[in-house]
Design a protein around this motif. Sequence first.
Motif, short mmCIF file in Angstrom:
data_model
loop_
_atom_site.label_atom_id
_atom_site.label_comp_id
_atom_site.label_asym_id
_atom_site.label_seq_id
_atom_site.Cartn_x
_atom_site.Cartn_y
_atom_site.Cartn_z
N UNK A 24 0.85 -1.24 0.14
CA UNK A 24 0.08 0.14 0.05
C UNK A 24 0.86 1.28 0.10
N UNK A 25 1.86 1.38 0.80
CA UNK A 25 2.84 2.38 0.99
C UNK A 25 3.36 2.58 -0.46
N UNK A 26 3.91 1.55 -1.01
CA UNK A 26 4.69 1.69 -2.34
C UNK A 26 3.73 2.31 -3.36
N UNK A 27 2.36 1.63 -3.59
CA UNK A 27 1.36 2.19 -4.38
C UNK A 27 1.20 3.68 -4.19
N UNK A 28 0.81 3.96 -3.05
CA UNK A 28 0.67 5.39 -2.64
C UNK A 28 1.65 6.39 -3.32
N UNK A 29 3.11 5.76 -2.61
CA UNK A 29 4.04 6.57 -3.10
C UNK A 29 4.39 6.60 -4.79
N UNK A 30 4.17 5.63 -5.18
CA UNK A 30 4.45 5.66 -6.54
C UNK A 30 3.67 6.57 -7.61
N UNK A 31 2.18 6.56 -7.08
CA UNK A 31 1.08 7.72 -7.61
C UNK A 31 1.40 8.97 -7.43
N UNK A 32 1.78 9.55 -6.32
CA UNK A 32 2.02 10.79 -5.84
C UNK A 32 3.27 11.04 -6.67
N UNK A 33 4.42 10.07 -6.86
CA UNK A 33 5.46 10.80 -7.53
C UNK A 33 5.29 10.84 -8.82
N UNK A 34 4.47 9.82 -9.58
CA UNK A 34 3.90 10.13 -10.86
C UNK A 34 3.26 11.39 -11.00
N UNK A 35 2.20 11.70 -10.23
CA UNK A 35 1.24 12.77 -10.56
C UNK A 35 1.57 13.99 -10.08
N UNK A 36 2.23 14.00 -8.90
CA UNK A 36 2.42 15.17 -8.21
C UNK A 36 3.93 15.40 -7.89
N UNK A 37 4.83 14.43 -8.55
CA UNK A 37 6.39 14.59 -8.20
C UNK A 37 6.84 14.69 -6.95
N UNK A 38 6.02 14.00 -5.97
CA UNK A 38 6.64 14.32 -4.57
C UNK A 38 6.17 12.74 -3.76
N UNK A 117 -4.58 10.74 -4.70
CA UNK A 117 -4.12 10.10 -3.48
C UNK A 117 -5.51 9.42 -2.67
N UNK A 118 -6.67 10.06 -2.79
CA UNK A 118 -7.84 9.48 -2.32
C UNK A 118 -8.25 8.23 -3.36
N UNK A 119 -8.08 8.46 -4.61
CA UNK A 119 -8.53 7.54 -5.50
C UNK A 119 -7.63 6.40 -5.17
N UNK A 120 -6.31 6.44 -5.11
CA UNK A 120 -5.53 5.13 -4.57
C UNK A 120 -5.77 4.21 -3.45
N UNK A 121 -5.94 5.14 -2.50
CA UNK A 121 -6.61 4.77 -1.29
C UNK A 121 -7.66 3.71 -1.37
N UNK A 122 -8.97 4.49 -1.82
CA UNK A 122 -10.11 3.91 -2.28
C UNK A 122 -9.86 2.59 -3.08
N UNK A 123 -9.10 2.62 -4.05
CA UNK A 123 -8.96 1.35 -4.83
C UNK A 123 -8.19 0.46 -4.40
N UNK A 124 -7.17 0.93 -3.51
CA UNK A 124 -6.42 -0.24 -2.83
C UNK A 124 -6.77 -0.69 -1.60
N UNK A 125 -7.74 0.10 -0.86
CA UNK A 125 -8.52 -0.48 0.16
C UNK A 125 -9.72 -0.71 0.37
N UNK A 126 -10.26 0.50 0.41
CA UNK A 126 -11.92 0.53 0.68
C UNK A 126 -12.87 -0.22 -0.45
N UNK A 127 -12.35 -0.28 -1.55
CA UNK A 127 -13.29 -0.78 -2.47
C UNK A 127 -13.28 -2.40 -2.47
N UNK A 128 -12.20 -3.02 -1.63
CA UNK A 128 -12.16 -4.43 -1.20
C UNK A 128 -12.91 -4.73 -0.11
N UNK A 129 -13.55 -4.02 0.56
CA UNK A 129 -13.90 -4.21 1.97
C UNK A 129 -15.51 -3.91 2.13
N UNK A 130 -16.14 -4.87 2.84
CA UNK A 130 -17.61 -4.50 3.11
C UNK A 130 -17.74 -3.07 4.18
N UNK A 131 -18.72 -2.75 4.24
CA UNK A 131 -18.89 -1.58 5.40
C UNK A 131 -18.50 -2.16 6.78
#
Length: 169
Positions: A24-38, A117-131
Amino acid sequence: MTIRWLTPEEERAWRSYIAASWLLEDTIDRRLQREAGMSHLYYSVLARLSDAPDRRMRMTDLAEATRITRSRLTYVVSRLEKDGTVRREGCPTDKRGSTAVLTDAGMALLERAAPGHVETVRASVFDHLTPEQVSQLEAICDRITEALQANEERSACDGLPWRRRSSSA
């Protein structure tokens, strides 16, 4: 001292947690690097400042909030200063301290990066969980956080990396 080894179930749960958290940390980090340069760490510093009153925090409080050493935070803030997203000011109540302030440019960068960032968190975590699983995840994380914080308060807290004294923060 007797070692309480993990049970097979605990070991599987622990290894599963480690694998998920690293990915998860790697996925978030890669997207932020790619889209925001940080990095995710830089994003987290900007986000903490955006939530603070007047978009400013004492460096020592920011180090504790982000759970990084003061010297590492000093490095991060110096890099963010070069980008014009953060500035440092002297602390009005403690002449030895300093305050990090999120600039308008920093807020604009954060606002551009937040949807991805929110899209990555949602797609990586919350879209795979029930309420129900989301509630369980919150309860589990809260329980672990409470236990760790209680342990911090009982132990010598100066040993914690983000509470160590350094000349640069």
